[in-house]
Structures are given as C-alpha cells and as structure tokens.
Design a protein around this motif. Structure first.
Motif, PDB file in Angstrom:
ATOM      1  N   CYS A 132       0.836  -1.211   0.000  1.00 53.10           N
ATOM      2  CA  CYS A 132       0.000   0.000   0.000  1.00 53.10           C
ATOM      3  C   CYS A 132       0.865   1.252   0.000  1.00 53.10           C
ATOM      4  O   CYS A 132       0.615   2.202  -0.767  1.00 53.10           O
ATOM      5  N   LYS A 133       1.887   1.256   0.841  1.00 52.95           N
ATOM      6  CA  LYS A 133       2.749   2.435   0.925  1.00 52.95           C
ATOM      7  C   LYS A 133       3.553   2.645  -0.339  1.00 52.95           C
ATOM      8  O   LYS A 133       3.856   3.792  -0.704  1.00 52.95           O
ATOM      9  N   ALA A 134       3.902   1.538  -1.025  1.00 47.11           N
ATOM     10  CA  ALA A 134       4.613   1.667  -2.295  1.00 47.11           C
ATOM     11  C   ALA A 134       3.746   2.401  -3.312  1.00 47.11           C
ATOM     12  O   ALA A 134       4.214   3.293  -4.037  1.00 47.11           O
ATOM     13  N   LEU A 135       2.470   2.031  -3.362  1.00 46.85           N
ATOM     14  CA  LEU A 135       1.532   2.720  -4.257  1.00 46.85           C
ATOM     15  C   LEU A 135       1.365   4.172  -3.847  1.00 46.85           C
ATOM     16  O   LEU A 135       1.409   5.082  -4.692  1.00 46.85           O
ATOM     17  N   LEU A 136       1.198   4.411  -2.565  1.00 44.99           N
ATOM     18  CA  LEU A 136       0.918   5.761  -2.073  1.00 44.99           C
ATOM     19  C   LEU A 136       2.100   6.705  -2.276  1.00 44.99           C
ATOM     20  O   LEU A 136       1.919   7.877  -2.618  1.00 44.99           O
ATOM     21  N   ILE A 137       3.318   6.204  -2.067  1.00 46.47           N
ATOM     22  CA  ILE A 137       4.473   7.094  -2.223  1.00 46.47           C
ATOM     23  C   ILE A 137       4.679   7.446  -3.691  1.00 46.47           C
ATOM     24  O   ILE A 137       5.131   8.557  -4.015  1.00 46.47           O
ATOM     25  N   PHE A 138       4.313   6.523  -4.600  1.00 42.86           N
ATOM     26  CA  PHE A 138       4.359   6.885  -6.018  1.00 42.86           C
ATOM     27  C   PHE A 138       3.318   7.955  -6.319  1.00 42.86           C
ATOM     28  O   PHE A 138       3.588   8.902  -7.067  1.00 42.86           O
ATOM     29  N   LEU A 139       2.131   7.822  -5.736  1.00 44.80           N
ATOM     30  CA  LEU A 139       1.087   8.832  -5.958  1.00 44.80           C
ATOM     31  C   LEU A 139       1.512  10.187  -5.415  1.00 44.80           C
ATOM     32  O   LEU A 139       1.231  11.227  -6.022  1.00 44.80           O
ATOM     33  N   VAL A 140       2.209  10.195  -4.273  1.00 44.19           N
ATOM     34  CA  VAL A 140       2.710  11.457  -3.720  1.00 44.19           C
ATOM     35  C   VAL A 140       3.612  12.144  -4.735  1.00 44.19           C
ATOM     36  O   VAL A 140       3.437  13.333  -5.051  1.00 44.19           O
ATOM     37  N   ALA A 141       4.590  11.389  -5.246  1.00 47.06           N
ATOM     38  CA  ALA A 141       5.527  11.962  -6.220  1.00 47.06           C
ATOM     39  C   ALA A 141       4.823  12.340  -7.512  1.00 47.06           C
ATOM     40  O   ALA A 141       5.064  13.412  -8.083  1.00 47.06           O
ATOM     41  N   ALA A 142       3.937  11.475  -7.991  1.00 43.83           N
ATOM     42  CA  ALA A 142       3.237  11.727  -9.249  1.00 43.83           C
ATOM     43  C   ALA A 142       2.336  12.947  -9.154  1.00 43.83           C
ATOM     44  O   ALA A 142       2.260  13.759 -10.088  1.00 43.83           O
ATOM     45  N   ILE A 143       1.660  13.116  -8.027  1.00 43.80           N
ATOM     46  CA  ILE A 143       0.771  14.271  -7.838  1.00 43.80           C
ATOM     47  C   ILE A 143       1.574  15.564  -7.811  1.00 43.80           C
ATOM     48  O   ILE A 143       1.161  16.575  -8.387  1.00 43.80           O
ATOM     49  N   HIS A 144       2.730  15.527  -7.169  1.00 45.46           N
ATOM     50  CA  HIS A 144       3.561  16.737  -7.130  1.00 45.46           C
ATOM     51  C   HIS A 144       4.097  17.083  -8.515  1.00 45.46           C
ATOM     52  O   HIS A 144       4.095  18.253  -8.920  1.00 45.46           O
ATOM     53  N   MET A 145       4.575  16.079  -9.248  1.00 45.44           N
ATOM     54  CA  MET A 145       5.085  16.350 -10.598  1.00 45.44           C
ATOM     55  C   MET A 145       3.955  16.802 -11.528  1.00 45.44           C
ATOM     56  O   MET A 145       4.150  17.645 -12.403  1.00 45.44           O
ATOM     57  N   SER A 146       2.781  16.251 -11.307  1.00 46.86           N
ATOM     58  CA  SER A 146       1.618  16.665 -12.090  1.00 46.86           C
ATOM     59  C   SER A 146       1.269  18.121 -11.799  1.00 46.86           C
ATOM     60  O   SER A 146       0.894  18.875 -12.707  1.00 46.86           O
ATOM     61  N   ALA A 147       1.408  18.516 -10.538  1.00 37.58           N
ATOM     62  CA  ALA A 147       1.145  19.916 -10.176  1.00 37.58           C
ATOM     63  C   ALA A 147       2.143  20.844 -10.848  1.00 37.58           C
ATOM     64  O   ALA A 147       1.783  21.946 -11.294  1.00 37.58           O
ATOM     65  N   ASP A 152      -1.298  -9.149   0.124  1.00 42.11           N
ATOM     66  CA  ASP A 152      -0.528  -9.194   1.360  1.00 42.11           C
ATOM     67  C   ASP A 152       0.710 -10.074   1.216  1.00 42.11           C
ATOM     68  O   ASP A 152       1.325 -10.471   2.201  1.00 42.11           O
ATOM     69  N   ARG A 153       1.065 -10.365  -0.028  1.00 46.42           N
ATOM     70  CA  ARG A 153       2.271 -11.144  -0.295  1.00 46.42           C
ATOM     71  C   ARG A 153       3.406 -10.227  -0.736  1.00 46.42           C
ATOM     72  O   ARG A 153       3.174  -9.134  -1.241  1.00 46.42           O
ATOM     73  N   LYS A 154       4.616 -10.706  -0.554  1.00 46.19           N
ATOM     74  CA  LYS A 154       5.773  -9.921  -0.968  1.00 46.19           C
ATOM     75  C   LYS A 154       5.810  -9.807  -2.483  1.00 46.19           C
ATOM     76  O   LYS A 154       5.641 -10.777  -3.205  1.00 46.19           O
ATOM     77  N   THR A 155       6.017  -8.587  -2.960  1.00 45.87           N
ATOM     78  CA  THR A 155       6.131  -8.333  -4.398  1.00 45.87           C
ATOM     79  C   THR A 155       7.430  -7.575  -4.653  1.00 45.87           C
ATOM     80  O   THR A 155       8.124  -7.166  -3.714  1.00 45.87           O
ATOM     81  N   LYS A 156       7.729  -7.365  -5.929  1.00 44.18           N
ATOM     82  CA  LYS A 156       8.945  -6.619  -6.256  1.00 44.18           C
ATOM     83  C   LYS A 156       8.820  -5.143  -5.911  1.00 44.18           C
ATOM     84  O   LYS A 156       9.815  -4.418  -5.928  1.00 44.18           O
ATOM     85  N   PHE A 157       7.612  -4.705  -5.571  1.00 46.19           N
ATOM     86  CA  PHE A 157       7.400  -3.315  -5.185  1.00 46.19           C
ATOM     87  C   PHE A 157       7.386  -3.125  -3.668  1.00 46.19           C
ATOM     88  O   PHE A 157       7.380  -1.993  -3.188  1.00 46.19           O
ATOM     89  N   SER A 158       7.364  -4.221  -2.918  1.00 47.48           N
ATOM     90  CA  SER A 158       7.257  -4.126  -1.457  1.00 47.48           C
ATOM     91  C   SER A 158       8.389  -3.311  -0.852  1.00 47.48           C
ATOM     92  O   SER A 158       8.194  -2.589   0.135  1.00 47.48           O
ATOM     93  N   ILE A 159       9.591  -3.433  -1.423  1.00 49.13           N
ATOM     94  CA  ILE A 159      10.750  -2.740  -0.875  1.00 49.13           C
ATOM     95  C   ILE A 159      10.551  -1.230  -0.875  1.00 49.13           C
ATOM     96  O   ILE A 159      11.017  -0.527   0.020  1.00 49.13           O
ATOM     97  N   PHE A 160       9.830  -0.716  -1.879  1.00 45.91           N
ATOM     98  CA  PHE A 160       9.605   0.725  -1.941  1.00 45.91           C
ATOM     99  C   PHE A 160       8.668   1.184  -0.828  1.00 45.91           C
ATOM    100  O   PHE A 160       8.737   2.322  -0.373  1.00 45.91           O
TER     101      PHE A 160
END
Length: 353
Positions: free
Chosen positions: A24-39, A271-279
């Motif tokens: 969830c946090k991996a998705l959210l932190i991308f959205l944080v960055a994407a929203i700022h760059m979009s702004a 809820d399983r480990k993915t290649k994005f979990s580290i982010f």
C-alpha cells in the motif's frame, strides 16, 4: 539498524514485515511523487489533461490512507522513538536551507531560526505531523470521543489563512489527525474483516469510487486547482464554495470518499511480498527526494512547455516520479539514510546518558 529503516520510521520493535502495508505504501508514495510532478506540469502548461485529472482524483485519498497507516503502526511506538522522526525532519529542513541558497538564491540567513525550523519546507509537513501525532499518541488514544473531537477541529480550520509554511503545516496536521486516529483504532481483526470479500469486489468498488471522483472533478470542478485544498486538507475558504452549509457538506463527502477509497485499496492490495514491497519499506527517503525533484522540475517543466505538448510534460513528470521511487526507494539509498539517523541517535543518547 537491522529490520528498521526510514520507511518504517520508528518501528524498531517490528519483527515481521506486513507486506499488505508495504505494498500500500509503495503505491501511495508513487502517488505522492506523481501528484507533485503533475502539479508542476499543470502550473507550467496552464491546462488540465487526463493525467492531471487522475492525479487530482488520487489527491482525495492518498494522504488520508498514508496517515491511517501511520496511525496503525503508532500504537506500538514508544514516545522515545519519535527521535527518529525528529532527526529525519531536521535533516530534511537543513537540506532545504542548502537547496534554497544554492538553487533559488532566495535564502536569507534570518530564516535559520527556530521559526524557520518549525516551518516545514514544501511537503515536509507530513514529517512535522508525524512527530506531533506520535508524540501525543498516548493522550489521543486515551481521550474519549477523540474521533469526534478531531472531526470538529478539522471543520474549524476550514478557511484558515495559510500564508506561511508553518501555519500550513499546523492546519494540515489538524486536518489529517482524524485519519491518524482512525488508524490507531484499527486492529488486525478489522483489516481481516475488511479483506473478506473477493478481490474483484474491491476492484469494482475502487473503479466506481474513482468514477465518482472523476465526475466531480470534470463536471462540478470539485477537484480543480482552485478547490484542491478543500479536498486534501479541508482548509479552503468557505467563500469559494458559496458559503452556507455547502462547505460542510463537501467536507463530509470528501471524508467519506477518502475512507471508502482507502478501504477499497486495503481490500484490493495483496498481502504477499512483491517486487514493489521494498519501496513501501523506504517511503521516507522517497518522500524527501521527490520533494527536491519537484522543486527542480517546476522550472524545467516551464521550459519544456514551450517546445512540447502539455501531455508530454505530464508524462515526463510521471516518469520522474517513478525514477524517484525506484532510486530513493532501494535498500542501499535508504540504508545510508538509516545509518545517518542511527549515528545521530547514538550521539544524542550518549550525550544524555
């Protein structure tokens, strides 16, 4: 620091990864960055495009869910462990002072005061909020009707003047406290109950909720640049919404939609480990890096808008957001930052003891 990292921010007692929240946090932190760059792209191009509308839609729930997850893990955080967040915040503030001096030439040494330190640069308000809310999480958890009180106070800050960074950080902290408290009251049993339906149910539910938000954005301009603050921090002037009861109805609608979309994401995410979990483990390093990337991309986007169509400027911004997550979210970069926090922390406690 072993299992501890800046993405966990003070979760030293955690012995087992929760991949649901990491993802969830991996998705959210991308959205944080994407929203700022979009702004930055919107400011440069002066027009909204499909990517921008989607980012504005995500703005209604990405930080509320982030705060809920922070509140969920704050139940186990000892007050002394807030030191981590303080060190990270002060480090980020110091970097902003340096950046301001060398890149914008707008820095005055008068800013390096207690007032300056308490005025979070750009998006550093989240760390400011995290410090405050985790410092008083025991008092909040023991307070009766804390959720209702937080809602009332959040409504009270609607229309507050946010002409300074420090005032803006305080308003954002107050406005997001309700989500932090909800997270503190969540239990593993609640999460299990929330995820009891098949994944397709959450996928359909998320698509339906996103559709409602997009319609509100396009048709009613609810999420336009002029009213975005109401959606995200509940602090837009009531006059812009016509006065009367309308701003408060907007507040209720936005809050319910933020909770609904957050529930859909929690139900949909694996809820399983993915290649994005580290982010998702290293969100704080990404959070800081993307803030500087935004400040750099703003003038770059203005220059690019003279030669490229607006959609290209947006796409390049989204690519930069992905690069920030991939670069600052890897274990090596996050590990260096964690080591810095650990070294400073040891010196502090050694001096105290």
């Amino acid at each position: 620091m072993g299992e501890t990292n800046t993405g966990a921010l003070c979760q030293k007692e955690s012995t087992e990864r929760n991949y649901l929240f990491d993802n969830c946090k991996a998705l959210l932190i991308f959205l944080v960055a994407a929203i700022h760059m979009s702004a930055a792209a919107r400011s440069a191009c002066g027009a909204e495009t499909v990517p921008d509308i989607l980012m504005l839609t995500a703005s209604s729930f990405h930080m509320p869910l982030f705060m809920m997850i922070s509140g969920y893990f704050s139940k186990r955080v000892k007050r002394e462990r807030v030191t981590d967040a303080v060190i990270i915040y002060l480090t980020a503030q110091a970097l902003f002072f340096v950046f301001d001096f060398f890149f914008t030439y707008g820095m005055s040494f008068k800013k390096i005061t207690v007032v300056g330190i308490l005025s979070p640069g750009f998006s550093m308000w989240y760390l400011f909020a995290l410090i405050f809310l985790r410092l008083f999480h025991r008092e909040i958890s023991s307070m009766r009707y804390s959720l209702a009180i937080a809602a009332v106070i959040s409504i009270a800050v609607m229309g507050c003047n946010m002409d300074t960074a420090g005032r803006q950080a305080v308003v954002k902290t107050i406005a997001h406290a309700i989500y932090f408290i909800i997270g503190m009251n969540l239990t593993p049993e609640h999460i299990k109950m929330l995820r009891r339906f098949p994944k397709w149910v959450y996928a359909v539910g998320f698509a339906a909720g996103a559709g409602v938000l997009v319609v509100m954005t396009v048709v009613f301009r609810l999420l336009s640049a002029n009213t975005l603050r109401l959606m995200t921090i509940r602090a837009k002037s009531a006059d812009d919404l016509g006065g009367g009861i309308k701003p408060y109805l907007m507040y209720v609608f936005v809050t319910l939609m933020a909770l609904y979309m957050s529930a859909m994401i929690l139900g949909l995410m694996t809820d399983r480990k993915t290649k994005f979990s580290i982010f998702g483990r290293n969100t704080v390093t990404v959070y800081i890096v993307q803030a500087f990337a935004y400040l750099i991309y703003c003038p770059v986007a203005k220059r690019l808008s003279l030669y490229l169509p607006s959609i290209a400027v947006y796409i390049l911004g989204l690519m930069l957001a992905a690069l920030c997550v991939a670069g600052a979210g890897n274990s090596k970069v996050a590990g260096l930052f964690s080591e810095w926090v650990s070294i400073v922390e040891k010196k502090i406690f050694k001096a105290r003891g």
